[in-house]
Design a protein around this motif. Structure first.
Motif, mmCIF file in Angstrom:
data_model
loop_
_atom_site.group_PDB
_atom_site.id
_atom_site.type_symbol
_atom_site.label_atom_id
_atom_site.label_comp_id
_atom_site.label_asym_id
_atom_site.label_seq_id
_atom_site.Cartn_x
_atom_site.Cartn_y
_atom_site.Cartn_z
ATOM 1 N N ILE A 23 -28.852 -25.405 -96.041
ATOM 2 C CA ILE A 23 -28.206 -25.142 -97.328
ATOM 3 C C ILE A 23 -28.669 -26.199 -98.293
ATOM 4 N N LEU A 24 -28.835 -27.550 -97.999
ATOM 5 C CA LEU A 24 -29.208 -28.340 -98.772
ATOM 6 C C LEU A 24 -30.846 -28.310 -99.384
ATOM 7 N N ILE A 25 -31.334 -27.840 -98.351
ATOM 8 C CA ILE A 25 -33.026 -27.591 -98.473
ATOM 9 C C ILE A 25 -33.032 -26.423 -99.362
ATOM 10 N N GLU A 26 -32.228 -25.577 -99.258
ATOM 11 C CA GLU A 26 -32.298 -24.401 -100.226
ATOM 12 C C GLU A 26 -31.852 -24.622 -101.667
ATOM 13 N N TRP A 27 -30.855 -25.505 -101.769
ATOM 14 C CA TRP A 27 -30.412 -25.953 -102.903
ATOM 15 C C TRP A 27 -31.487 -26.662 -104.100
ATOM 16 N N VAL A 28 -32.206 -27.727 -103.298
ATOM 17 C CA VAL A 28 -33.029 -28.380 -103.874
ATOM 18 C C VAL A 28 -34.582 -27.773 -104.246
ATOM 19 N N ASN A 29 -34.485 -26.866 -103.192
ATOM 20 C CA ASN A 29 -36.020 -26.057 -103.412
ATOM 21 C C ASN A 29 -35.797 -25.029 -104.549
ATOM 22 N N GLU A 30 -34.689 -24.553 -104.910
ATOM 23 C CA GLU A 30 -34.692 -23.652 -105.801
ATOM 24 C C GLU A 30 -35.519 -23.846 -106.949
ATOM 25 N N THR A 31 -35.974 -22.980 -107.806
ATOM 26 C CA THR A 31 -37.285 -23.300 -108.795
ATOM 27 C C THR A 31 -36.417 -24.045 -110.044
ATOM 28 N N GLN A 32 -35.383 -23.411 -110.543
ATOM 29 C CA GLN A 32 -34.632 -24.433 -111.712
ATOM 30 C C GLN A 32 -34.418 -25.862 -111.344
ATOM 31 N N CYS A 33 -33.711 -25.988 -109.872
ATOM 32 C CA CYS A 33 -33.348 -27.228 -109.701
ATOM 33 C C CYS A 33 -34.628 -27.961 -109.468
ATOM 34 N N PHE A 56 -22.042 -32.293 -100.258
ATOM 35 C CA PHE A 56 -21.559 -31.381 -99.382
ATOM 36 C C PHE A 56 -20.484 -31.799 -98.501
ATOM 37 N N ASP A 57 -20.586 -32.953 -97.822
ATOM 38 C CA ASP A 57 -19.294 -33.504 -96.851
ATOM 39 C C ASP A 57 -18.087 -33.676 -97.648
ATOM 40 N N TYR A 58 -18.158 -33.977 -98.877
ATOM 41 C CA TYR A 58 -16.808 -33.795 -99.863
ATOM 42 C C TYR A 58 -16.307 -32.555 -99.977
ATOM 43 N N PHE A 59 -16.970 -31.446 -100.054
ATOM 44 C CA PHE A 59 -16.449 -30.275 -100.074
ATOM 45 C C PHE A 59 -16.000 -29.786 -98.690
ATOM 46 N N MET A 60 -16.487 -30.221 -97.648
ATOM 47 C CA MET A 60 -16.121 -29.793 -96.378
ATOM 48 C C MET A 60 -14.766 -30.437 -96.015
ATOM 49 N N GLY A 61 -14.528 -31.504 -96.795
ATOM 50 C CA GLY A 61 -13.575 -32.649 -96.380
ATOM 51 C C GLY A 61 -12.240 -31.823 -97.188
ATOM 52 N N VAL A 62 -12.491 -31.256 -98.290
ATOM 53 C CA VAL A 62 -11.683 -30.556 -98.928
ATOM 54 C C VAL A 62 -11.059 -29.454 -98.371
ATOM 55 N N VAL A 63 -12.037 -28.650 -97.822
ATOM 56 C CA VAL A 63 -11.600 -27.416 -96.945
ATOM 57 C C VAL A 63 -10.910 -27.796 -95.669
ATOM 58 N N SER A 64 -11.140 -28.996 -95.134
ATOM 59 C CA SER A 64 -10.673 -29.617 -93.859
ATOM 60 C C SER A 64 -8.992 -30.056 -94.131
ATOM 61 N N GLY A 65 -8.960 -30.487 -95.552
ATOM 62 C CA GLY A 65 -7.560 -30.890 -95.754
ATOM 63 C C GLY A 65 -7.669 -32.505 -95.900
ATOM 64 N N PHE A 93 -24.927 -28.239 -115.065
ATOM 65 C CA PHE A 93 -24.164 -26.899 -114.891
ATOM 66 C C PHE A 93 -25.052 -26.229 -113.745
ATOM 67 N N LEU A 94 -26.366 -26.237 -114.264
ATOM 68 C CA LEU A 94 -27.415 -25.517 -113.574
ATOM 69 C C LEU A 94 -27.374 -25.874 -111.783
ATOM 70 N N LEU A 95 -27.438 -27.352 -111.648
ATOM 71 C CA LEU A 95 -27.546 -27.932 -110.439
ATOM 72 C C LEU A 95 -26.281 -27.707 -109.670
ATOM 73 N N CYS A 96 -25.095 -27.707 -110.191
ATOM 74 C CA CYS A 96 -23.563 -27.327 -109.707
ATOM 75 C C CYS A 96 -23.835 -25.937 -109.281
ATOM 76 N N THR A 97 -24.268 -24.885 -110.074
ATOM 77 C CA THR A 97 -24.159 -23.467 -110.013
ATOM 78 C C THR A 97 -25.030 -23.126 -108.630
ATOM 79 N N HIS A 98 -26.371 -23.718 -108.506
ATOM 80 C CA HIS A 98 -27.169 -23.157 -107.644
ATOM 81 C C HIS A 98 -26.735 -23.957 -105.997
ATOM 82 N N PHE A 99 -25.828 -25.200 -106.110
ATOM 83 C CA PHE A 99 -25.335 -25.543 -104.951
ATOM 84 C C PHE A 99 -24.398 -24.477 -104.372
#
Length: 758
Positions: A23-33, A56-65, A93-99
């Motif tokens: 997921i992270l590799i796809e994120w930073v390799n996206e052309t605009q990012c 990424f860990d923070y988002f998973m922490g929110v999902v896990s409660g 905004f583009l960085l967050c959107t592509h994540f």
């Protein structure tokens, strides 16, 4: 609500954790990012390891409660990291959107995509981005405020420093000018010229201090103008004669006579660099040493070098001597005089002018600094620097001298050879010649007495100017540094050759004038009258326009040799009028007429902005006679004028105004100043009424315009406090500062006016 929303995503959290790296590799390799990271020089690996993974860990922490939505410490760290990268809000905004897109793509690849998962991920990212945007805005705003406050503090310092130093200097230069006009003693004239040139040099240094920040920020611009390198370098050398004399240093020079009389470059910066070379050469030379200055021109490159016989510079120090705050060492001794900025500034100036500085040095033997810059030479401008025809048939005798002092005459002999003068070495002062030249330091008393007794026409070459030959009419002293005009003057004086030539003008009391017609665009009546008087004293004809539109009309229907253009005028300002004039010239193919900006804004890069707006030159207010005269010399043809009759004594109507100071500063007669003050007083009464009305209506545009007019007029009469207060009012109005006490400032302004015109 949150637990229900994230239930499906919670059940799939282990699958997403396993997919973290793709997921992270796809994120930073996206052309605009990827483009954003490269554009702002953000290290990809650091971004992945320290920020992307933790987000990424923070988002998973929110999902896990385990973590609260919107409270992400790593986001704050990320914003702080990106703050100095000049990242824009749309890029964030583009960085967050592509994540978010990378996470959603992973759910499709893993087969866990459904409506609930899509809604949960979208909600999670949208809520978080709102917090990210607020944090970004607060951080960037704080940064901009800090920069703005720093800029205001710097501007305040520069403005006040400039004003406080320039004011007493103007008084010094004014009284020196007055003394120079009144004394006839040649030696005193030379002393006064040195004082005047030194004062002007100090003014240039002040301007250089103001320009230093522009060099560091990249805002600095070069101002190439036509000038005479022969005069400029000789004048620069004269400034350093007292310093050289104090250490018994002989200052020799050779300015190649084949260099075109007129070249185009930034004369001020060239003199600044050569002056720095000379200052260092004197500072690091031994007592009774020698310094040699040389100017050459070859295929578009002007070379100016200064060679000394001082302590020299080690190879190690040569590598860093042009760095800021760096100084040379001599053995265990650190030479810590000065800031260590001089050579660094010189190097930057040379590079800005498209040139460079070369250094050759040997410890214990001395140094050679050479400035090389590209210039444009006007070979069509032929002005004789040495009239050989004056000395046809003259046999010169050079008295034999001590061989150890031959270095003093090397440059002089190069001049003689170039001009083909008949110079013969003689061993006895009684040998036949029309004019004797001798080196004072190699002279014995008996030979000197013979020269004086027999009244032999002679030129005495002195290391330092003194009084020994003041009362002897047949001996003319010639001191170092020696250059064409100085040599010719000495030879002509001793032979009694008085050729008609235009004198070097020192102000309105001189006999020099100019030929031409000038268009003046100026809306202030007092300023109009002042400029009229100045133009009339130089024998120039003129047409006055009260605004830019009127100036454009006159220009399109008549011919002028020069335009003096005020920048701030009603109906059409100076910049608009200048743009229209340039467009008219282009459309009609009319030859260009020099346009000179007149402005009271002497700081904030006014000169650079004026040149960018199409002006050929810049004149600040208050009007300085020498500066406007230099503009005339640059663009108009000089003519000789008869001596002016002195004006009758006038009783001033203005007892609270220092008329002597104004006569010195403006170089006008008292009846003319009385006349101008009457116009100023009448105009000020109307301006102050209009300003009061503008303040009452809180019309910022009117306040700024009127205050600017008061500032310019008051500055011309050297009413410094009136000019300063009106400048403060103008600045506050332009910034629309609602908390500024305009009424209080107005009362101070009116009080200053009434002190002088009660």
């Amino acid at each position: 609500m949150q637990n229900t929303l994230f239930k499906t995503l919670f059940d799939a959290r282990a699958i997403l954790f396993a997919e973290k790296e793709p997921i992270l590799i796809e994120w930073v390799n996206e052309t605009q990012c990827s483009t954003i990271l490269v554009r702002h020089e953000i290290d990809r690996d650091i971004f992945l390891e320290l920020y992307a993974g933790n987000v990424f860990d923070y988002f998973m922490g929110v999902v896990s409660g385990h973590m609260a939505l919107g409270d992400c410490p790593v986001i704050g760290e990320l914003i702080e990291y990106l703050k100095n990268k000049e990242l824009r809000a749309d890029e964030l905004f583009l960085l967050c959107t592509h994540f978010k897109r990378s996470v959603l793509n992973a759910t499709y690849r893993l087969g866990i995509n459904d409506q609930e998962v899509f809604v949960a991920i979208s909600y999670l990212f949208d809520q978080n981005f709102a917090g990210v945007l607020k944090l970004y805005t607060d951080t960037i705003y704080q940064k901009e405020q800090e920069a703005l406050n720093a800029s205001k503090a710097k501007e305040y310092f520069l403005s006040n420093m400039s004003h406080e130093i320039r004011t007493p200097l103007n008084a010094i230069l004014g009284f020196v000018s007055l003394l120079r006009d009144e004394t006839t003693n040649p030696r005193y004239q030379q002393y006064l010229n040195i004082i005047s040139n030194s004062g002007e040099n100090l003014l240039h240094i002040i301007n250089d201090i103001l320009d230093f920040s522009k060099l560091r920020s990249g805002e600095f611009t070069v101002d190439p103008q036509p000038f005479n390198i022969h005069d400029e370098i000789s004048h620069t050398m004269e400034l350093f004669v007292p310093g050289a004399n104090s250490k018994s240093i002989t200052l020799t020079s050779f300015i190649d006579p084949t260099i075109a009389y007129e070249i185009v470059a930034d004369a001020l910066r060239i003199k600044q660099i050569v002056g720095n070379f000379l200052s260092n050469a004197i500072k690091f030379s031994h007592h009774a040493g020698a310094i040699h200055v040389e100017a050459r021109y070859d295929e578009g490159i002007l070379s100016l070098s200064v060679r000394d016989q001082g302590i020299g510079i080690s190879t190690v120090d040569q590598e860093r001597i042009f760095d800021a705050f760096s100084q040379a060492h001599e053995g265990a001794l650190k030479v810590n005089e000065g800031t260590g900025l001089g050579l660094s500034i010189c190097k930057q100036l040379a590079l800005h002018m498209g040139g460079d500085i070369e250094l050759k040095s040997t410890v214990g033997e001395g140094s050679l600094f050479t400035l090389k810059i590209p210039v444009i030479a006007n070979h069509q401008c032929e002005v004789s620097k040495f009239d050989v025809s004056m000395f046809e048939g003259i046999k010169f005798g050079l008295l034999a001298y001590d061989p150890s002092e031959s270095y003093k005459l090397e440059s002089l002999q190069r001049y003689w050879d170039h001009f083909g003068l008949d110079i013969q070495i003689i061993n006895n002062v009684q040998e036949s010649c029309n004019l004797l030249i001798f080196l004072e330091s190699s002279m014995d008393d008996a030979a000197r007495e013979t020269i004086i007794k027999n009244q032999i026409p002679s030129v005495a070459i002195l290391d330092f100017l003194d009084e020994r030959y003041d009362t002897i009419e047949t001996i003319v002293p010639l001191t170092f540094p020696i250059y064409c005009t100085k040599l010719q003057s000495a030879l002509r004086d001793v032979l009694g050759i008085n050729t008609p030539h235009l004198p070097h003008r020192t102000g309105l009391r001189g006999r020099g004038g100019f030929e031409g017609r000038v268009l003046v665009a100026e809306d202030n009546l007092a300023n109009q009258e002042l400029i009229k008087i100045i133009l009339e004293r130089y024998a120039l004809s003129y047409t006055i326009a009260s605004n830019g539109a009127e100036a454009l009309h006159y220009y399109q229907s008549e011919y002028f040799d020069m335009v003096l253009m005020d920048e701030q005028m009603p109906q059409m300002n100076g910049n608009e009028a200048t743009a229209n004039i340039l467009a008219f010239e282009k459309a009609t193919k009319r030859p260009h007429t020099p346009i000179v900006a007149l402005t009271a804004n002497v700081i904030n890069g006014a000169r650079e902005r004026s040149l960018q707006n199409g002006y050929d030159a810049f004149l600040g207010k208050p009007i300085v006679i020498k500066e406007i005269e230099q503009i005339f010399e640059r663009y108009l043809k000089p003519i000789a004028l008869p001596e002016m009759e002195p004006c009758a004594l006038v009783v001033s109507k203005w007892p609270h105004i220092d008329m002597e100071h104004l006569k010195t500063a403006l170089m006008l007669e008292e009846d003319q100043i009385d006349y101008l003050l009457g116009i100023y007083c009448q105009k000020m009464e109307h301006l102050l009424q209009d300003l009061s009305l503008g303040i009452e209506k809180r019309s910022y545009e009117d306040i700024a315009f009127i205050a600017h007019a008061i500032k310019g007029s008051s500055a011309n009469f050297r009413f410094d406090e009136l000019s300063r207060v009106s400048s403060v009012i103008e600045s506050a109005a332009m910034e629309k500062e609602e908390e500024f006490e305009f009424s209080e400032a107005y009362e101070v302004l009116r009080g200053e006016f009434e002190k002088r015109f009660a």
